[in-house]
Design a protein around this motif. Structure first.
Motif, short mmCIF file in Angstrom:
data_model
loop_
_atom_site.label_atom_id
_atom_site.label_comp_id
_atom_site.label_asym_id
_atom_site.label_seq_id
_atom_site.Cartn_x
_atom_site.Cartn_y
_atom_site.Cartn_z
N CYS A 11 -53.23 -54.93 0.92
CA CYS A 11 -53.46 -55.27 2.29
C CYS A 11 -52.74 -56.61 2.40
CB CYS A 11 -54.84 -55.47 2.33
SG CYS A 11 -55.41 -56.57 3.86
N LEU A 18 -54.87 -50.22 -1.24
CA LEU A 18 -55.46 -49.18 -0.26
C LEU A 18 -55.29 -47.87 -0.69
CD1 LEU A 18 -52.39 -50.83 1.71
CD2 LEU A 18 -54.82 -51.06 2.22
N THR A 56 -58.46 -50.49 3.16
CA THR A 56 -58.55 -51.31 1.86
C THR A 56 -59.83 -50.68 1.00
OG1 THR A 56 -60.03 -52.76 3.27
CG2 THR A 56 -57.95 -53.31 3.25
N ARG A 61 -60.74 -52.79 6.64
CA ARG A 61 -59.52 -52.53 7.55
C ARG A 61 -58.80 -51.60 7.15
NH1 ARG A 61 -58.93 -55.92 11.06
NH2 ARG A 61 -60.37 -57.73 10.67
N TYR A 63 -54.94 -49.35 8.19
CA TYR A 63 -53.46 -49.62 8.61
C TYR A 63 -52.89 -48.16 8.82
CZ TYR A 63 -53.92 -54.16 6.68
OH TYR A 63 -54.33 -55.69 6.25
N ALA A 74 -50.70 -57.32 9.40
CA ALA A 74 -52.28 -57.66 9.69
C ALA A 74 -52.65 -57.66 11.07
CB ALA A 74 -52.39 -59.12 9.16
N SER A 77 -53.82 -54.15 12.13
CA SER A 77 -54.87 -53.51 11.43
C SER A 77 -56.00 -53.33 12.39
CB SER A 77 -55.36 -54.24 10.25
OG SER A 77 -55.88 -55.48 10.54
#
Length: 91
Positions: A11, A18, A56, A61, A63, A74, A77
């Motif tokens: 992250c 991740l 994460t 979070r 992605y 970021a 996200s």
């Protein structure tokens, strides 16, 4: 996406490792996208369904992965606390 790439990605904000979203988590994410009430970290609307994504380690979070390329920005996200049922899926 190549497993070797996943081993080195983290992250950009928290530097946590991740993992891929499970099928159930992906369904919850896309349900929120269809509901039009999901936003990215920068406040922009998340309007496109996701076929693959990374989360994460602390499950906070997400992605997106587009064309086998992780979008590791970021600002783009997605906070999992804004997805109904996601905390239950990870609890």
């Amino acid at each position: 996406m190549d497993k070797r790439l996943l081993d080195i990605l983290c992250c950009p904000s928290t530097h946590q490792p991740l993992r891929f979203l499970t099928r159930g988590e992906l369904e919850l994410l896309n349900k929120a996208v269809c509901g039009r009430d999901l936003i990215h970290a920068d406040g922009s609307a998340c309007l496109e369904r996701v076929s693959a994504a990374l989360m994460t380690r602390d499950c906070s979070r997400i992605y997106r992965i587009e064309d086998d390329i992780p979008v590791m920005l970021a600002d783009l996200s997605i906070a999992t606390d804004s997805i109904e049922g996601m905390s239950a899926a990870n609890g």
